[in-house]
Design a protein around this motif. Structure first.
Motif, PDB file in Angstrom:
ATOM      1  N   UNK A  24       0.702  -1.219   0.087  1.00  0.00           N
ATOM      2  CA  UNK A  24       0.154  -0.010  -0.029  1.00  0.00           C
ATOM      3  C   UNK A  24       0.897   1.347  -0.068  1.00  0.00           C
ATOM      4  N   UNK A  25       1.929   1.154   0.488  1.00  0.00           N
ATOM      5  CA  UNK A  25       3.016   2.304   0.338  1.00  0.00           C
ATOM      6  C   UNK A  25       3.784   2.150  -0.788  1.00  0.00           C
ATOM      7  N   UNK A  26       3.588   1.352  -1.768  1.00  0.00           N
ATOM      8  CA  UNK A  26       4.624   1.346  -3.054  1.00  0.00           C
ATOM      9  C   UNK A  26       3.916   2.349  -4.204  1.00  0.00           C
ATOM     10  N   UNK A  27       4.604   3.059  -4.898  1.00  0.00           N
ATOM     11  CA  UNK A  27       4.353   3.828  -5.982  1.00  0.00           C
ATOM     12  C   UNK A  27       4.265   3.138  -7.263  1.00  0.00           C
ATOM     13  N   UNK A  28       3.253   2.691  -8.019  1.00  0.00           N
ATOM     14  CA  UNK A  28       3.122   2.053  -9.121  1.00  0.00           C
ATOM     15  C   UNK A  28       4.030   2.761 -10.070  1.00  0.00           C
ATOM     16  N   UNK A  29       4.093   3.941 -10.150  1.00  0.00           N
ATOM     17  CA  UNK A  29       4.904   4.641 -11.144  1.00  0.00           C
ATOM     18  C   UNK A  29       6.333   4.335 -10.954  1.00  0.00           C
ATOM     19  N   UNK A  30       6.844   4.280  -9.823  1.00  0.00           N
ATOM     20  CA  UNK A  30       8.412   4.165  -9.361  1.00  0.00           C
ATOM     21  C   UNK A  30       8.568   2.479  -9.800  1.00  0.00           C
ATOM     22  N   UNK A  31       7.777   1.584  -9.700  1.00  0.00           N
ATOM     23  CA  UNK A  31       7.937   0.284 -10.011  1.00  0.00           C
ATOM     24  C   UNK A  31       8.237   0.334 -11.544  1.00  0.00           C
ATOM     25  N   UNK A  32       7.472   0.866 -12.085  1.00  0.00           N
ATOM     26  CA  UNK A  32       7.287   0.774 -13.736  1.00  0.00           C
ATOM     27  C   UNK A  32       8.783   1.262 -14.051  1.00  0.00           C
ATOM     28  N   UNK A  33       9.279   2.400 -13.570  1.00  0.00           N
ATOM     29  CA  UNK A  33      10.444   2.860 -14.168  1.00  0.00           C
ATOM     30  C   UNK A  33      11.731   2.063 -13.866  1.00  0.00           C
ATOM     31  N   UNK A  34      11.646   0.984 -13.045  1.00  0.00           N
ATOM     32  CA  UNK A  34      12.478  -0.064 -12.610  1.00  0.00           C
ATOM     33  C   UNK A  34      11.825  -1.387 -12.836  1.00  0.00           C
TER      34      UNK A  34
ATOM     35  N   UNK B  49      19.144   2.321   4.357  1.00  0.00           N
ATOM     36  CA  UNK B  49      19.000   3.515   3.227  1.00  0.00           C
ATOM     37  C   UNK B  49      18.666   4.692   3.852  1.00  0.00           C
ATOM     38  N   UNK B  50      17.761   4.559   5.086  1.00  0.00           N
ATOM     39  CA  UNK B  50      17.103   5.869   5.830  1.00  0.00           C
ATOM     40  C   UNK B  50      18.347   6.663   6.235  1.00  0.00           C
ATOM     41  N   UNK B  51      19.298   6.031   6.812  1.00  0.00           N
ATOM     42  CA  UNK B  51      20.538   6.481   7.508  1.00  0.00           C
ATOM     43  C   UNK B  51      21.576   6.838   6.506  1.00  0.00           C
ATOM     44  N   UNK B  52      21.592   6.436   5.365  1.00  0.00           N
ATOM     45  CA  UNK B  52      22.741   6.357   4.341  1.00  0.00           C
ATOM     46  C   UNK B  52      21.915   6.851   3.155  1.00  0.00           C
ATOM     47  N   UNK B  53      22.021   8.137   2.554  1.00  0.00           N
ATOM     48  CA  UNK B  53      21.676   8.588   1.212  1.00  0.00           C
ATOM     49  C   UNK B  53      22.009   7.651   0.182  1.00  0.00           C
ATOM     50  N   UNK B  54      21.278   7.077  -0.612  1.00  0.00           N
ATOM     51  CA  UNK B  54      21.105   6.175  -1.642  1.00  0.00           C
ATOM     52  C   UNK B  54      20.336   6.763  -2.844  1.00  0.00           C
ATOM     53  N   UNK B  55      20.555   6.601  -4.021  1.00  0.00           N
ATOM     54  CA  UNK B  55      19.916   6.909  -5.166  1.00  0.00           C
ATOM     55  C   UNK B  55      18.441   6.127  -4.961  1.00  0.00           C
ATOM     56  N   UNK B  56      17.329   7.232  -5.440  1.00  0.00           N
ATOM     57  CA  UNK B  56      15.928   6.838  -5.199  1.00  0.00           C
ATOM     58  C   UNK B  56      15.693   5.199  -5.886  1.00  0.00           C
ATOM     59  N   UNK B  57      16.517   5.136  -7.098  1.00  0.00           N
ATOM     60  CA  UNK B  57      15.955   4.328  -8.046  1.00  0.00           C
ATOM     61  C   UNK B  57      16.437   2.790  -7.284  1.00  0.00           C
ATOM     62  N   UNK B  58      17.758   2.921  -6.846  1.00  0.00           N
ATOM     63  CA  UNK B  58      18.323   1.677  -6.148  1.00  0.00           C
ATOM     64  C   UNK B  58      17.269   1.281  -5.079  1.00  0.00           C
ATOM     65  N   UNK B  59      16.714   2.281  -4.123  1.00  0.00           N
ATOM     66  CA  UNK B  59      15.679   1.945  -3.060  1.00  0.00           C
ATOM     67  C   UNK B  59      14.552   1.249  -3.618  1.00  0.00           C
ATOM     68  N   UNK B  60      13.980   1.842  -5.003  1.00  0.00           N
ATOM     69  CA  UNK B  60      13.061   1.130  -5.469  1.00  0.00           C
ATOM     70  C   UNK B  60      13.110  -0.242  -5.986  1.00  0.00           C
ATOM     71  N   UNK B  61      14.552  -0.558  -6.463  1.00  0.00           N
ATOM     72  CA  UNK B  61      14.683  -1.985  -6.958  1.00  0.00           C
ATOM     73  C   UNK B  61      14.820  -2.813  -5.720  1.00  0.00           C
ATOM     74  N   UNK B  62      15.353  -2.428  -4.596  1.00  0.00           N
ATOM     75  CA  UNK B  62      15.373  -3.389  -3.552  1.00  0.00           C
ATOM     76  C   UNK B  62      13.971  -3.522  -2.845  1.00  0.00           C
ATOM     77  N   UNK B  63      13.076  -2.319  -2.634  1.00  0.00           N
ATOM     78  CA  UNK B  63      11.610  -2.776  -2.319  1.00  0.00           C
ATOM     79  C   UNK B  63      10.984  -3.473  -2.984  1.00  0.00           C
ATOM     80  N   UNK B  64      10.853  -3.069  -4.426  1.00  0.00           N
ATOM     81  CA  UNK B  64      10.167  -4.055  -5.428  1.00  0.00           C
ATOM     82  C   UNK B  64      10.572  -5.579  -5.531  1.00  0.00           C
ATOM     83  N   UNK B  65      11.861  -5.625  -5.617  1.00  0.00           N
ATOM     84  CA  UNK B  65      12.298  -7.186  -5.555  1.00  0.00           C
ATOM     85  C   UNK B  65      11.536  -7.843  -4.416  1.00  0.00           C
TER      86      UNK B  65
END
Length: 547
Positions: free
Chosen positions: A102-112, A165-181
């Motif tokens: 419910x907290x996942x943005x589909x548009x972010x998933x589509x981009x990765x 990732x919340x403590x160490x800034x990482x690219x948003x796309x990398x976070x999306x890949x980890x969450x989506x996987x």
């Protein structure tokens, strides 16, 4: 509206007591004395609170601290805890999966989509096979137990990694890949686990029937989740911004979708994932006000937090250090097995993805490999191993030990590795741009809510204009500063110090590409007319930096 929010809050503090009470009652042959139950709950909650304070002070991953706390408080509890596997699957699992979806943005998933689908599809099949093969020959297991443990250890736990990732800034796309996987491989792993359990029960399963069953279960679960998600999205429009009713509806969707999926012999987890994505991206954004959405999101975040807290504490409480020492060689071999499986999964598959999609930098691949931490869902599946499995207790202890060492060793070392890899270098100007964008987003969201309140007759015109003017000053200042940053960077939007601007460039290119494709679908333009421009856009997207 305020009355509704006030009614929803009292549900939250009782959730951990409800979960603990249910879990204890499910495994005790006789009703436990109320004094023992109260003492057990008090010790667990105090331990979790102390861990939260210490982890924030010393920047230790919260879930790792919970496991260590569980090891510490074991001897303080009146009796050992225990959880019924049916309770975990039917109560805990839908909460964890639905909250993530419910907290996942589909548009972010589509981009990765490409890296996520490859890792969560072929990747988990490959990881299961490699892990099972090593365990089969290393521990002299039969194929069925080896495949069951292989499917359990193929799951990645996103809680620990995202906490880093919340403590160490990482690219948003990398976070999306980890969450989506993590979101999708949970469902795929459970389907694989279920097929192996059927095989263990003596059912005739051929390779063709297994593949057919796999796709039928996954596809059926997806269609079921889509149906219940759309139905819930329609019901949200009738709630008149009642946040309490919205919470009850989402709870009904999460548990009802899971149970219906299990009754129809399709994947209940896949169904809950799709239902959560549908509700989160359709109903919450369109049917409810920001305050009601915030109440609902906070409820699910708190529910998942309670479940994770209880499960990770349970890991520490249930693991006997003496038995862990006895099984340590097998645990270490299992860790080597799933890390080897991750090695042969991430790097070859990402090399394949890089041939037809936006490249995944090599440093990002290191993070995907090193972030292969095991967590709550592996525990859930270990406890749900069939009782008819001959060496079930040994396999459960093996998974417990693997999860414990993974959370402690990998969980504590991952922040250091991510810092050393330097996957994200953010300049002062980039941080300034993000802060200005945050001011714009927040200010304009407040102005939109003020307009809604004025149109509804809640605010008088004078108050509305005064509050709107106050926020307009902040918005105008942020826009002016941000425009200055854009002007200074306009000559080179792709330099490494401007990730926010390259991200904007990619977004505009995607909008342009979507407009051209839409015009071709509607027959306004021919495919030949847009072909050249599409090639240029695709080339620009590939050259753009990945945020």
């Amino acid at each position: 509206m305020s009355h509704t929010r006030g009614r929803s809050l009292p549900l939250l503090p009782v959730l951990p007591f409800l979960l603990a009470d249910l879990s204890l009652a499910a495994v005790t042959a006789k009703p436990e004395p109320s004094a023992d139950l109260a003492t057990t709950l008090t010790i667990c909650l105090l331990g979790a609170t102390l861990v939260a304070l210490i982890s924030r002070r010393f920047r230790i991953p919260y879930v790792t601290g919970l496991v260590l706390a569980g090891l510490t408080i074991t001897n303080l509890l009146p009796r050992r805890l225990g959880i019924d596997s049916g309770l975990i699957l039917n109560l805990f699992l839908p909460i964890l999966v639905f909250q993530a979806a419910i907290n996942t943005d589909i548009s972010r998933l589509r981009s990765s989509f490409a890296p996520i689908s490859v890792l969560a599809g072929p990747g988990i099949l490959l990881a299961t096979g490699v892990t099972a093969s090593v365990l089969k020959f290393g521990l002299n297991l039969d194929w069925i137990p080896a495949l069951l443990v292989g499917s359990i250890l193929a799951i990645t736990d996103t809680v620990s990694v995202i906490a880093v990732f919340r403590e160490i800034a990482v690219p948003s796309r990398l976070t999306t890949i980890v969450e989506g996987e993590s979101l999708f491989n949970d469902g795929v792993a459970l389907v694989i686990f279920g097929l192996i359990v059927e095989l263990q029960a003596g059912e005739q399963v051929t390779a063709i029937s297994a593949v057919q069953s796999f796709f039928l279960v996954v596809l059926g679960g997806g269609l079921l989740g889509l149906a219940t998600g759309y139905l819930a999205s329609g019901l949200f429009r009738t709630l008149a911004d009642d946040s309490l009713s919205g919470i009850l509806l989402t709870v009904a969707v999460a548990f009802g979708t899971f149970q219906l999926g299990e009754a129809l012999n399709v994947s209940g987890v896949v169904a809950v994932v799709v239902a959560g994505l549908t509700v989160g991206n359709l109903a919450l954004d369109r049917a409810q006000s920001p305050s009601s959405r915030l109440t609902l999101i906070n409820f699910w975040e708190y529910a998942a937090f309670c479940v994770n807290t209880f499960i990770f504490l349970f890991i520490g409480v249930e693991v006997d250090p003496r038995s862990l020492l006895q099984t340590l060689p097998a645990v270490l071999l299992a860790i080597v097995a799933y890390q080897l499986a991750r090695l042969v999964t991430v790097y070859p598959l990402m090399a394949l993805v890089n041939r037809f999609d936006r490249p995944i930098p090599f440093r990002w691949q290191h993070v995907l490999f090193l972030g292969n931490i095991k967590g709550s869902l592996s525990m859930v599946l270990a406890l749900s191993l069939p009782a008819t499995l001959g060496n079930r207790s040994e396999l459960v202890n093996l998974v417990f030990g693997v999860v414990l060492l993974s959370l402690v060793v990998q969980g504590l070392s991952l922040p250091w590795f991510v810092k050393r890899l330097k996957v994200a270098t953010r300049s002062t100007r980039s941080q300034e741009a993000e802060q200005l964008q945050a001011q714009l987003i927040a200010g304009k969201a407040v102005q939109s809510e003020l307009l809604n309140l004025y149109d509804a007759g809640v605010l008088p015109k004078a108050v509305h204009e005064e509050l709107r003017a106050r926020y307009q000053l902040a918005i105008a200042g942020a826009e002016q500063s941000l425009r200055g940053l854009y002007n200074r960077r306009s000559t080179n939007l792709r330099n490494s110090a401007a990730p926010a601007f390259s991200s904007l460039q990619r977004r505009l290119l995607l909008v342009e590409k979507n407009a051209l494709l839409d015009s071709a679908r509607k027959g306004i333009l021919t495919e030949e007319a847009i072909a050249d421009r599409l090639q240029v856009i695709d080339a620009e997207l590939l050259r753009a930096e990945a945020d």
